[in-house]
Design a protein around this motif. Sequence first.
Motif, PDB file in Angstrom:
ATOM      1  N   ARG A 198      42.387 116.094  38.676  1.00 31.74           N
ATOM      2  CA  ARG A 198      42.042 115.299  39.850  1.00 31.74           C
ATOM      3  C   ARG A 198      40.547 115.359  40.095  1.00 31.74           C
ATOM      4  O   ARG A 198      39.930 116.401  39.925  1.00 31.74           O
ATOM      5  CB  ARG A 198      42.767 115.834  41.081  1.00 31.74           C
ATOM      6  CG  ARG A 198      44.271 115.712  41.026  1.00 31.74           C
ATOM      7  CD  ARG A 198      44.898 116.378  42.249  1.00 31.74           C
ATOM      8  NE  ARG A 198      46.312 116.122  42.348  1.00 31.74           N
ATOM      9  CZ  ARG A 198      47.247 116.946  41.917  1.00 31.74           C
ATOM     10  NH1 ARG A 198      46.918 118.071  41.333  1.00 31.74           N
ATOM     11  NH2 ARG A 198      48.520 116.637  42.056  1.00 31.74           N
ATOM     12  N   ARG A 224      40.295 110.014  41.621  1.00 33.89           N
ATOM     13  CA  ARG A 224      40.921 109.719  40.322  1.00 33.89           C
ATOM     14  C   ARG A 224      41.940 110.806  40.001  1.00 33.89           C
ATOM     15  O   ARG A 224      41.764 111.963  40.366  1.00 33.89           O
ATOM     16  CB  ARG A 224      39.824 109.695  39.258  1.00 33.89           C
ATOM     17  CG  ARG A 224      40.302 109.336  37.892  1.00 33.89           C
ATOM     18  CD  ARG A 224      39.123 109.207  36.913  1.00 33.89           C
ATOM     19  NE  ARG A 224      39.677 109.163  35.584  1.00 33.89           N
ATOM     20  CZ  ARG A 224      39.307 109.959  34.601  1.00 33.89           C
ATOM     21  NH1 ARG A 224      38.354 110.840  34.761  1.00 33.89           N
ATOM     22  NH2 ARG A 224      39.872 109.863  33.422  1.00 33.89           N
ATOM     23  N   ILE A 225      43.001 110.438  39.286  1.00 31.81           N
ATOM     24  CA  ILE A 225      44.011 111.397  38.840  1.00 31.81           C
ATOM     25  C   ILE A 225      44.390 111.065  37.404  1.00 31.81           C
ATOM     26  O   ILE A 225      44.435 109.888  37.029  1.00 31.81           O
ATOM     27  CB  ILE A 225      45.239 111.389  39.781  1.00 31.81           C
ATOM     28  CG1 ILE A 225      46.182 112.531  39.461  1.00 31.81           C
ATOM     29  CG2 ILE A 225      45.941 110.060  39.749  1.00 31.81           C
ATOM     30  CD1 ILE A 225      47.218 112.771  40.536  1.00 31.81           C
ATOM     31  N   ALA A 278      50.222 117.759  45.502  1.00 34.13           N
ATOM     32  CA  ALA A 278      49.018 116.993  45.833  1.00 34.13           C
ATOM     33  C   ALA A 278      48.340 117.552  47.080  1.00 34.13           C
ATOM     34  O   ALA A 278      47.112 117.661  47.137  1.00 34.13           O
ATOM     35  CB  ALA A 278      49.367 115.518  46.029  1.00 34.13           C
ATOM     36  N   SER A 338      35.793 118.037  40.220  1.00 34.34           N
ATOM     37  CA  SER A 338      36.931 117.722  39.346  1.00 34.34           C
ATOM     38  C   SER A 338      37.697 119.000  39.080  1.00 34.34           C
ATOM     39  O   SER A 338      37.104 120.046  38.821  1.00 34.34           O
ATOM     40  CB  SER A 338      36.446 117.122  38.028  1.00 34.34           C
ATOM     41  OG  SER A 338      35.799 115.900  38.264  1.00 34.34           O
ATOM     42  N   ARG A 360      44.606 119.246  47.093  1.00 41.05           N
ATOM     43  CA  ARG A 360      43.563 118.722  47.976  1.00 41.05           C
ATOM     44  C   ARG A 360      42.988 119.830  48.851  1.00 41.05           C
ATOM     45  O   ARG A 360      41.772 119.911  49.070  1.00 41.05           O
ATOM     46  CB  ARG A 360      44.139 117.609  48.839  1.00 41.05           C
ATOM     47  CG  ARG A 360      43.103 116.940  49.695  1.00 41.05           C
ATOM     48  CD  ARG A 360      43.688 115.702  50.373  1.00 41.05           C
ATOM     49  NE  ARG A 360      43.003 115.544  51.631  1.00 41.05           N
ATOM     50  CZ  ARG A 360      43.580 115.354  52.781  1.00 41.05           C
ATOM     51  NH1 ARG A 360      44.890 115.267  52.861  1.00 41.05           N
ATOM     52  NH2 ARG A 360      42.879 115.218  53.867  1.00 41.05           N
ATOM     53  N   PHE A 392      48.146 117.900  36.303  1.00 43.59           N
ATOM     54  CA  PHE A 392      47.341 116.801  36.804  1.00 43.59           C
ATOM     55  C   PHE A 392      45.887 117.234  36.893  1.00 43.59           C
ATOM     56  O   PHE A 392      45.580 118.310  37.398  1.00 43.59           O
ATOM     57  CB  PHE A 392      47.806 116.346  38.195  1.00 43.59           C
ATOM     58  CG  PHE A 392      49.094 115.581  38.177  1.00 43.59           C
ATOM     59  CD1 PHE A 392      49.144 114.305  37.644  1.00 43.59           C
ATOM     60  CD2 PHE A 392      50.242 116.129  38.699  1.00 43.59           C
ATOM     61  CE1 PHE A 392      50.333 113.594  37.625  1.00 43.59           C
ATOM     62  CE2 PHE A 392      51.435 115.428  38.690  1.00 43.59           C
ATOM     63  CZ  PHE A 392      51.478 114.157  38.150  1.00 43.59           C
ATOM     64  N   LEU A 421      40.645 111.855  47.302  1.00 36.78           N
ATOM     65  CA  LEU A 421      41.044 111.709  45.907  1.00 36.78           C
ATOM     66  C   LEU A 421      40.433 110.437  45.335  1.00 36.78           C
ATOM     67  O   LEU A 421      40.614 109.344  45.873  1.00 36.78           O
ATOM     68  CB  LEU A 421      42.563 111.667  45.784  1.00 36.78           C
ATOM     69  CG  LEU A 421      43.125 111.566  44.367  1.00 36.78           C
ATOM     70  CD1 LEU A 421      42.778 112.800  43.549  1.00 36.78           C
ATOM     71  CD2 LEU A 421      44.632 111.372  44.415  1.00 36.78           C
ATOM     72  N   TYR A 462      37.837 114.582  43.158  1.00 37.03           N
ATOM     73  CA  TYR A 462      37.688 114.318  44.586  1.00 37.03           C
ATOM     74  C   TYR A 462      36.221 114.050  44.896  1.00 37.03           C
ATOM     75  O   TYR A 462      35.340 114.581  44.238  1.00 37.03           O
ATOM     76  CB  TYR A 462      38.135 115.535  45.404  1.00 37.03           C
ATOM     77  CG  TYR A 462      39.583 115.876  45.246  1.00 37.03           C
ATOM     78  CD1 TYR A 462      40.543 115.320  46.083  1.00 37.03           C
ATOM     79  CD2 TYR A 462      40.013 116.768  44.274  1.00 37.03           C
ATOM     80  CE1 TYR A 462      41.880 115.635  45.949  1.00 37.03           C
ATOM     81  CE2 TYR A 462      41.347 117.094  44.135  1.00 37.03           C
ATOM     82  CZ  TYR A 462      42.278 116.522  44.970  1.00 37.03           C
ATOM     83  OH  TYR A 462      43.595 116.839  44.830  1.00 37.03           O
TER      84      TYR A 462
END
Length: 114
Positions: free
Chosen positions: A78, A64-65, A33, A97, A37, A76, A62, A80
Amino acid sequence: MPGEWPASTLRGMNGTLILLLLTGAVIALWLDALSARELAGRRSRELCEKADLQWLDQSVVLQRIWLTRVNGRLAFGRKYRFEVSFDGSDRHRASISMSGKRVINYALPHREPD
């Protein structure tokens, strides 16, 4: 028989092993993660530079995941969000995304013609 472990010791060892494996998995997810990020931050900065926008607050958040497939493997996805400015006196929301390490979508504000 010599060399045999009591059943209570084996149960205790299994519990410890499971705890260690779970701890390792949580640490791996946390590091992934952080890496994602950081990558999203670099990519959003690059998008802002190309669009002649100022990237504000030097961070992404963040939003949504979800689980997705990348080359047949689970990864995953993600999304942001971050904020940008046209001239430093305004703030606009933007988003990026990512699926794994790939940018799959982004949204930047458009300048209103004068």
